[in-house]
Design a protein around this motif. Structure first.
Motif, short mmCIF file in Angstrom:
data_model
loop_
_atom_site.label_atom_id
_atom_site.label_comp_id
_atom_site.label_asym_id
_atom_site.label_seq_id
_atom_site.Cartn_x
_atom_site.Cartn_y
_atom_site.Cartn_z
N GLU A 270 0.81 -1.22 0.00
CA GLU A 270 0.00 0.00 0.00
C GLU A 270 0.85 1.27 0.00
N GLU A 271 2.01 1.20 0.66
CA GLU A 271 2.82 2.41 0.79
C GLU A 271 3.49 2.84 -0.51
N ILE A 272 3.51 1.97 -1.53
CA ILE A 272 4.14 2.37 -2.79
C ILE A 272 3.17 2.40 -3.98
N SER B 201 1.08 4.53 -4.87
CA SER B 201 0.97 5.85 -5.52
C SER B 201 2.19 6.19 -6.37
#
Length: 330
Positions: A227-229, A231
């Motif tokens: 989820e943290e990458i 974007s």
């Protein structure tokens, strides 16, 4: 692990690919390759287990219906149009790091053009030791061993050659236009799809080997990324909505890299420079360049010089040559 030369299985696949509009009898394959019909049957079954769909009709023979989108050792080798690069192939179903394996192989004398490749890398890394995340079976991690007769200061140029090769290959195979972010990222619509890591082994001032690693997100869905990458990362499938032939992409990258590499050796870096700059996303834009010592330079990206260093013009009009930094486009 599979260390591969031209096997009987690959010769059978080559014959099937070249006769995809008709059936090849088992006896015909036997006569050409000098093997038994039992051996042919076993190799056909092995190809089917790797994802090749092969029709078998009694008294007519075999016909190749489709090839797998997944990475395939056999598919890479059959139809590979290079003289050296990738012809010595070391394929892993899963490995910690292709780059580390290539480092060991280079130290042990692996020949120029040796390729270490997988679609499941568990401890991949990029520049500055950053983790490279790649969902199992949906991307490509590969490391290419080169034995160039080049001075140390010219080795960074090989990263730029690799970037141009990747851009050309992706456009050829998919039609997608990509951008290069200096020095080693391939972007689409501002999101990273490919990372390149170049390392070398030296003895004094002599370059013994160069290992060029590439990590590529090909058939990953958006939710496959942490989820943290999500974007900042993307894949070909996310962009197009369909899976792509990963083996064909590898073949095409190797073809372009070898062509560009030979031109570079013959004609120098200038022939590569204009191609790289034509795809560079940062040229003409204001950037922040964070150096290893923590210093940040801000200014206009003017291009690259003949060594491949990034040229940055600061607000006072001074030109800075940047050899290694994290780049942020403002």
């Amino acid at each position: 692990m599979a260390i591969t030369v031209k096997k009987t299985k690959h010769k059978i696949l080559d014959m099937l690919l070249n006769h995809s509009d008709t059936h090849l009898s088992g006896q015909k394959i036997c006569d050409v390759l000098g093997c038994s019909r039992t051996a042919v049957w076993k190799h056909i079954k092995e190809l089917e287990s790797e994802g090749f769909k092969i029709e078998a009709i009694q008294k007519r023979g075999y016909r190749l219906l489709s090839t797998p989108k997944e990475l395939s050792e056999a598919r890479i080798l059959v139809g590979l149009k290079t003289k050296e690069l990738g012809q010595h192939l070391i394929y892993f179903d899963s490995i910690g790091s292709t780059q580390k394996e290539a480092q060991h192989l280079a130290e042990d004398g692996a020949p120029h053009g040796t390729l270490v490749i997988t679609s499941h890398q568990t401890t991949g890394r990029g520049r500055l030791g950053r983790i490279w995340s790649m969902p199992k079976g949906k991307g490509i991690a590969m490391s290419l061993i080169l034995r160039p007769e080049l001075s140390i200061n010219r080795i960074p140029q090989l990263t730029l050659i690799a970037a141009v090769a990747v851009v050309k290959a992706i456009t050829d195979v998919t039609g997608i236009q990509t951008d290069i972010k200096w020095p080693n990222d391939i972007l689409v619509k501002g999101k990273k799809m490919v990372g390149i890591l170049t390392e070398m082994q030296t003895e004094g001032t002599n370059v013994k080997a160069v290992i060029i690693g590439m990590g590529m997100n090909i058939n990953a869905d958006k939710n496959d990324f942490p989820e943290e990458i999500r974007s900042i990362a993307t894949s070909l499938k996310t962009l197009t909505g369909k899976s792509h032939d990963m083996s064909l992409i590898v073949q095409t990258i190797l073809f372009y890299f070898e062509d560009l590499y030979m031109r570079y050796l013959d004609e120098g870096f200038s022939v590569i420079k204009w191609m790289w700059e034509s795809h560079a996303v940062s040229i003409g834009k204001r950037i922040n360049a964070r150096l290893f010592n923590g210093k940040v330079l801000t200014g206009l990206a003017k291009g690259i010089d003949e060594e491949g260093a990034l040229l940055l013009e600061d607000d006072q009009g001074s030109i800075h040559k940047i050899y290694s930094a994290d780049i942020e486009i403002k």
